[in-house]
Design an enzyme around this catalytic site. Structure first.
Site, mmCIF file in Angstrom:
data_model
loop_
_atom_site.group_PDB
_atom_site.id
_atom_site.type_symbol
_atom_site.label_atom_id
_atom_site.label_comp_id
_atom_site.label_asym_id
_atom_site.label_seq_id
_atom_site.Cartn_x
_atom_site.Cartn_y
_atom_site.Cartn_z
ATOM 1 N N SER A 124 0.844 -1.193 0.000
ATOM 2 C CA SER A 124 0.000 0.000 0.000
ATOM 3 C C SER A 124 0.878 1.242 0.000
ATOM 4 C CB SER A 124 -0.848 -0.013 1.274
ATOM 5 O OG SER A 124 -1.442 1.242 1.482
ATOM 6 N N TYR A 148 -1.742 -0.982 10.884
ATOM 7 C CA TYR A 148 -2.019 -1.532 9.547
ATOM 8 C C TYR A 148 -0.829 -1.283 8.618
ATOM 9 C CZ TYR A 148 -3.637 -1.539 4.717
ATOM 10 O OH TYR A 148 -3.723 -1.748 3.354
ATOM 11 N N LYS A 152 2.109 -3.861 6.606
ATOM 12 C CA LYS A 152 2.512 -3.856 5.190
ATOM 13 C C LYS A 152 4.030 -3.709 5.072
ATOM 14 C CE LYS A 152 -1.499 -4.392 3.320
ATOM 15 N NZ LYS A 152 -1.831 -5.716 2.806
#
Ligand code: NAD
Ligand code: UFG
Length: 345
Positions: A124, A148, A152
């Protein structure tokens, strides 16, 4: 050529399944349906007229995952499965670390056991964190601001270590900017649970009458109209980016990061105006305070993907809005809508 798609029942996964089937790949989907519905895959089959195999398997269940690999000779994996809500990741970080990292570790271990070493991973633009200068290119130092985002970044690093340990691995780390829109059939699209966090699903739910007005988070950013600027990318362009990345990992070795974005930024007000123009529906909105953690401007430098993957995003914001609206208006309650579709008939 057989491709295993983790998280293939989800928003980006289901659109990628359509493009994989259209390109002639055989696909096996593994999804625990924690944020998706099986009907999405039924619709993928209707759109393409092709079959796929589905396993309701959690990546945290390594034994079940092992069984899937025993049943098929898999050539490559596209790994979408993960939890993705930034705010939720701040409240329940352990769940995010466990699901996104342990899930990926299990997947890599099982791949290794079966000699499968080609992977396309959903990263992302969140790995760029709070940068001042745009556009973001793949080489800038990475930083993240929430659990989050850290999952990643950690998975990117784990996959790089895997390649250092064994140079037969070939992995593409795809850093998506802001995926929006839906398949032009109106058959599949984004179906957020509860109140949407993201801009375009919020706009379409205002348009369909489920929400009363949009709250625009801040109009005092250093942008052309003061509202936040993002690189919105049509989900079908993004899905096609996965096909190009898959071709690349099947034919090369290494770990390579690619931005998947258009390279153009649009503001919140630009998106509202484009949506109103293509649908003729007014979107009532109110300017409120900035959302904590947001940056003013984010857009990609997509040159590396353009050159090395021979991929470019073609669809503009009007098409993004038109397709998002077709999906929402045909399916006011997302995949729970019981309607006879006009699409494809
Ligand atoms: P999504 O939630 O629609 O799809 C993810 C799928 O993974 C869901 O079907 C879910 O049920 C499944 N899943 C989650 N944990 C699982 C597990 N442990 N085992 C098996 N299945 C599991 O999300 P999406 O928007 O399609 O995103 C796909 C990927 O792309 C995610 O990894 C996400 O973090 C990443 N991504 C998304 C965006 C975005 O804005 N949508 C942006 C950047 C990156
Ligand atoms: N916005 C509003 N009102 C809303 C929702 C969003 O004004 O109700 C604004 C935001 O402030 C931002 C823009 O619309 O300026 C886009 O917001 P989104 O929530 O749609 O997208 P973000 O860029 O904030 O977040 C996305 C992904 C995250 C990812 C992040 C960084 O949803 O998962 O990009 O890459 F972490």
């Amino acid at each position: 050529m057989k491709v295993l798609v983790t998280g293939g029942a989800g928003y980006i996964g289901s659109h990628t399944c359509v493009e994989l089937l259209n390109a002639g790949y055989k696909i096996i989907v593994v999804d625990n349906l924690s944020n998706s519905k099986l009907v999405a895959l039924e619709r993928v089959k209707e759109i393409t007229g092709k079959e796929l195999e589905f396993y309701n398997v959690d990546l945290l269940d390594k034994v079940a995952l092992y069984q899937v690999f025993s049943n098929h000779r898999i050539d490559a994996v596209i790994h979408f499965a993960g939890l993705k809500a930034v705010g939720e990741s701040v409240s329940i970080p352990l769940k995010y670390y466990h699901n996104n990292i342990t899930g990926t570790l299990n997947l890599c271990e099982v791949m290794q056991a079966f000699g499968v070493n080609r992977m396309v991973f959903s990263s992302s633009a969140t790995v760029y964190g709070l940068q001042e200068d745009v556009p973001f290119s793949e080489e800038i130092p990475l930083q993240t601001t929430n659990p989050y985002g850290r999952t990643k970044l950690m998975v990117e690093e784990i996959l790089r270590d895997l390649y250092v340990s064994n140079q037969n691995w070939s992995i593409a780390l795809l850093r998506y900017f802001n995926p929006v829109g839906a398949h032009p059939s109106g058959y599949i699209g984004e179906d957020p649970s509860g109140i949407p966090n993201n801009l375009l699903p919020f706009i379409t739910q205002v348009a369909v009458g489920k929400l009363s007005e949009l709250k625009v988070f801040g109009n005092d950013y250093d942008t052309h109209d003061g509202t936040g600027v993002r690189d919105y990318i049509h989900v079908v362009d993004l899905a096609i980016g996965h096909i190009r990345a898959l071709e690349n990992v099947l034919n090369t070795a290494g770990v390579k990061a690619y931005n998947l974005g258009t390279g153009t930024g649009y503001s919140v007000l630009d998106m509202i105006n484009a949506f109103e123009k293509v649908t003729g529906i007014a979107i009532p909105y109110q300017i409120v305070d900035r959302r904590p953690g947001d940056i003013g401007t984010s857009y990609a430098n997509p040159t590396k993907a353009n050159k090395e993957l021979k991929w470019v995003a073609h669809k503009g914001i009007e098409e993004m809005c038109k397709d998002a609206w077709r999906w929402q208006s045909y399916n006011p309650n997302g995949f729970d809508t019981k309607v006879k579709h006009k699409a494809l008939k």
